[in-house]
Write a protein that holds these residues in place. Structure first.
Motif, PDB file in Angstrom:
ATOM      1  N   THR A  30      -2.746   3.431   7.276  1.00  0.00           N
ATOM      2  CA  THR A  30      -4.139   2.570   7.412  1.00  0.00           C
ATOM      3  C   THR A  30      -2.694   1.845   7.757  1.00  0.00           C
ATOM      4  O   THR A  30      -2.207   1.513   7.989  1.00  0.00           O
ATOM      5  N   ARG A  31      -3.827   0.533   8.167  1.00  0.00           N
ATOM      6  CA  ARG A  31      -3.308  -0.933   8.912  1.00  0.00           C
ATOM      7  C   ARG A  31      -4.087  -2.190   8.282  1.00  0.00           C
ATOM      8  O   ARG A  31      -4.991  -2.301   7.619  1.00  0.00           O
ATOM      9  N   ARG A  32      -2.954  -2.498   7.660  1.00  0.00           N
ATOM     10  CA  ARG A  32      -3.410  -3.991   7.267  1.00  0.00           C
ATOM     11  C   ARG A  32      -3.322  -5.174   8.442  1.00  0.00           C
ATOM     12  O   ARG A  32      -1.627  -5.634   7.963  1.00  0.00           O
ATOM     13  N   GLY A  33      -3.488  -5.903   8.789  1.00  0.00           N
ATOM     14  CA  GLY A  33      -3.049  -6.754   9.713  1.00  0.00           C
ATOM     15  C   GLY A  33      -2.919  -6.089  10.848  1.00  0.00           C
ATOM     16  O   GLY A  33      -2.617  -5.235  11.233  1.00  0.00           O
ATOM     17  N   VAL A  34      -1.206  -6.909  11.305  1.00  0.00           N
ATOM     18  CA  VAL A  34      -0.220  -6.266  12.305  1.00  0.00           C
ATOM     19  C   VAL A  34       0.367  -5.006  11.403  1.00  0.00           C
ATOM     20  O   VAL A  34       1.416  -4.287  12.125  1.00  0.00           O
ATOM     21  N   TYR A  35       0.691  -5.083   9.861  1.00  0.00           N
ATOM     22  CA  TYR A  35       0.842  -3.710   9.386  1.00  0.00           C
ATOM     23  C   TYR A  35       0.895  -2.797   9.315  1.00  0.00           C
ATOM     24  O   TYR A  35      -0.044  -2.344   9.080  1.00  0.00           O
ATOM     25  N   ASP A  36       1.579  -0.971   9.921  1.00  0.00           N
ATOM     26  CA  ASP A  36       1.035   0.198   9.496  1.00  0.00           C
ATOM     27  C   ASP A  36       1.643   0.603   7.930  1.00  0.00           C
ATOM     28  O   ASP A  36       2.824   0.410   8.156  1.00  0.00           O
ATOM     29  N   PHE A  37       0.758   1.280   7.594  1.00  0.00           N
ATOM     30  CA  PHE A  37       1.540   1.766   6.283  1.00  0.00           C
ATOM     31  C   PHE A  37       1.185   3.695   6.355  1.00  0.00           C
ATOM     32  O   PHE A  37      -0.267   3.530   7.105  1.00  0.00           O
ATOM     33  N   TRP A  38       2.466   4.537   5.961  1.00  0.00           N
ATOM     34  CA  TRP A  38       2.127   5.781   6.193  1.00  0.00           C
ATOM     35  C   TRP A  38       2.232   6.569   5.173  1.00  0.00           C
ATOM     36  O   TRP A  38       3.567   6.260   4.218  1.00  0.00           O
ATOM     37  N   GLY A  39       1.415   7.591   4.677  1.00  0.00           N
ATOM     38  CA  GLY A  39       1.883   8.292   3.557  1.00  0.00           C
ATOM     39  C   GLY A  39       3.276   9.326   4.097  1.00  0.00           C
ATOM     40  O   GLY A  39       3.959   9.192   5.350  1.00  0.00           O
ATOM     41  N   GLN A  40       3.977  10.359   3.625  1.00  0.00           N
ATOM     42  CA  GLN A  40       4.937  11.587   3.481  1.00  0.00           C
ATOM     43  C   GLN A  40       4.652  12.066   4.454  1.00  0.00           C
ATOM     44  O   GLN A  40       5.577  13.307   4.930  1.00  0.00           O
ATOM     45  N   GLY A  41       3.771  12.486   4.423  1.00  0.00           N
ATOM     46  CA  GLY A  41       3.139  13.512   5.962  1.00  0.00           C
ATOM     47  C   GLY A  41       3.094  14.955   4.575  1.00  0.00           C
ATOM     48  O   GLY A  41       4.099  15.087   3.912  1.00  0.00           O
ATOM     49  N   THR A  42       2.303  15.680   5.219  1.00  0.00           N
ATOM     50  CA  THR A  42       2.063  17.103   4.520  1.00  0.00           C
ATOM     51  C   THR A  42       1.886  18.438   5.317  1.00  0.00           C
ATOM     52  O   THR A  42       1.442  17.764   6.122  1.00  0.00           O
ATOM     53  N   LEU A  43       2.811  19.430   5.693  1.00  0.00           N
ATOM     54  CA  LEU A  43       3.077  20.275   6.479  1.00  0.00           C
ATOM     55  C   LEU A  43       2.147  21.450   6.853  1.00  0.00           C
ATOM     56  O   LEU A  43       2.184  21.501   5.808  1.00  0.00           O
ATOM     57  N   VAL A  44       1.917  21.376   7.342  1.00  0.00           N
ATOM     58  CA  VAL A  44       0.344  22.444   8.342  1.00  0.00           C
ATOM     59  C   VAL A  44       0.495  23.493   9.007  1.00  0.00           C
ATOM     60  O   VAL A  44       0.946  22.944  10.272  1.00  0.00           O
ATOM     61  N   THR A  45       1.126  24.917   8.722  1.00  0.00           N
ATOM     62  CA  THR A  45       1.566  25.899   9.581  1.00  0.00           C
ATOM     63  C   THR A  45       0.353  26.581   9.704  1.00  0.00           C
ATOM     64  O   THR A  45       0.310  27.207   8.791  1.00  0.00           O
TER      65      THR A  45
ATOM     66  N   VAL B  31       1.375  -0.839  -0.157  1.00  0.00           N
ATOM     67  CA  VAL B  31       0.048   0.370   0.273  1.00  0.00           C
ATOM     68  C   VAL B  31       0.418   1.746   0.081  1.00  0.00           C
ATOM     69  O   VAL B  31       1.979   1.132   0.737  1.00  0.00           O
ATOM     70  N   GLN B  32       0.518   2.219  -0.727  1.00  0.00           N
ATOM     71  CA  GLN B  32       1.432   3.881  -0.344  1.00  0.00           C
ATOM     72  C   GLN B  32       0.230   4.877  -0.881  1.00  0.00           C
ATOM     73  O   GLN B  32      -0.105   4.376  -0.997  1.00  0.00           O
ATOM     74  N   LEU B  33       1.145   5.476   0.495  1.00  0.00           N
ATOM     75  CA  LEU B  33      -0.328   6.623   0.093  1.00  0.00           C
ATOM     76  C   LEU B  33       0.402   7.635  -0.118  1.00  0.00           C
ATOM     77  O   LEU B  33       1.433   7.930   0.757  1.00  0.00           O
ATOM     78  N   GLN B  34      -0.094   9.260  -0.767  1.00  0.00           N
ATOM     79  CA  GLN B  34       0.502  10.163  -0.716  1.00  0.00           C
ATOM     80  C   GLN B  34      -0.471  10.770  -0.757  1.00  0.00           C
ATOM     81  O   GLN B  34      -1.906  11.490  -1.094  1.00  0.00           O
ATOM     82  N   ALA B  35      -0.159  11.811   0.215  1.00  0.00           N
ATOM     83  CA  ALA B  35      -0.918  13.411   1.279  1.00  0.00           C
ATOM     84  C   ALA B  35      -0.460  14.775   0.569  1.00  0.00           C
ATOM     85  O   ALA B  35       0.622  14.671  -0.043  1.00  0.00           O
ATOM     86  N   SER B  36      -1.242  15.039   0.228  1.00  0.00           N
ATOM     87  CA  SER B  36      -1.383  16.803  -0.308  1.00  0.00           C
ATOM     88  C   SER B  36      -2.170  17.981   1.342  1.00  0.00           C
ATOM     89  O   SER B  36      -2.919  17.481   1.639  1.00  0.00           O
ATOM     90  N   GLY B  37      -1.636  19.178   0.848  1.00  0.00           N
ATOM     91  CA  GLY B  37      -2.871  19.925   0.318  1.00  0.00           C
ATOM     92  C   GLY B  37      -2.411  20.641   1.658  1.00  0.00           C
ATOM     93  O   GLY B  37      -2.905  21.890   2.318  1.00  0.00           O
TER      94      GLY B  37
ATOM     95  N   ALA C 247      -3.916  10.021  -1.596  1.00  0.00           N
ATOM     96  CA  ALA C 247      -4.331   8.390  -2.071  1.00  0.00           C
ATOM     97  C   ALA C 247      -4.062   7.339  -2.135  1.00  0.00           C
ATOM     98  O   ALA C 247      -2.676   7.448  -2.090  1.00  0.00           O
ATOM     99  N   ALA C 248      -4.763   6.728  -1.800  1.00  0.00           N
ATOM    100  CA  ALA C 248      -4.271   4.862  -1.549  1.00  0.00           C
ATOM    101  C   ALA C 248      -3.777   4.439  -3.203  1.00  0.00           C
ATOM    102  O   ALA C 248      -4.868   4.606  -3.552  1.00  0.00           O
ATOM    103  N   SER C 249      -2.936   3.694  -2.695  1.00  0.00           N
ATOM    104  CA  SER C 249      -3.169   2.592  -3.788  1.00  0.00           C
ATOM    105  C   SER C 249      -3.110   1.346  -3.334  1.00  0.00           C
ATOM    106  O   SER C 249      -3.594   0.760  -2.369  1.00  0.00           O
ATOM    107  N   GLY C 250      -3.578   0.286  -4.206  1.00  0.00           N
ATOM    108  CA  GLY C 250      -3.509  -0.662  -3.731  1.00  0.00           C
ATOM    109  C   GLY C 250      -4.878  -1.257  -3.492  1.00  0.00           C
ATOM    110  O   GLY C 250      -5.774  -0.436  -4.005  1.00  0.00           O
ATOM    111  N   SER C 251      -5.367  -2.625  -3.682  1.00  0.00           N
ATOM    112  CA  SER C 251      -6.755  -3.220  -3.743  1.00  0.00           C
ATOM    113  C   SER C 251      -7.783  -2.863  -2.575  1.00  0.00           C
ATOM    114  O   SER C 251      -7.098  -2.254  -1.434  1.00  0.00           O
TER     115      SER C 251
END
Length: 114
Positions: free
Chosen positions: A96-111, A1-7, A22-26
């Motif tokens: 998001t979590r799949r079973g015991v695995y956590d997946f993270w996006g790259q982070g987006t800075l809010v100031t 799973v890949q997660l792409q954060a923006s905004g 936005a998440a990839s994968g099924s």
């Protein structure tokens, strides 16, 4: 799973931003999605979560100001942030979590600053 954060970005107190992830994968629609944030010098904290069925939950300090939502057709989760305060300043991560695995996006800075 890949997660792409923006905004993220710079906004004045009282302003609004909408984050997207936005998440990839099924099978996106069956899994919970969440937004976390990490302010400088602080631990990462859960901000909001939405179940696969669309039920949201929020950390107390953002209740009534933030709204999490999802568009399963686009495999995307959103965080609408209104009435932003300086203490909301942080890097925001989708998760998001799949079973015991956590997946993270790259982070987006809010100031939030005047």
């Amino acid at each position: 799973v890949q997660l792409q954060a923006s905004g993220g970005g710079l906004v004045q107190p009282g302003g609004s931003l909408r984050l997207s992830c936005a998440a990839s994968g099924s099978s996106f629609s069956i899994y919970d999605m969440a937004w976390y944030r990490q302010a400088p010098g602080k631990q990462r904290e859960l901000v909001a979560r939405i179940t696969g069925g669309g039920r949201p939950s929020y950390e107390d300090s953002v209740k009534g100001r933030f709204t999490i939502s999802r568009d399963n057709a686009k495999s995307t989760v959103y965080l609408q942030m209104n009435n932003l305060k300086p203490e909301d300043t942080a890097v925001y991560y989708c998760n998001t979590r799949r079973g015991v695995y956590d997946f993270w996006g790259q982070g987006t800075l809010v100031t939030v600053s005047s």
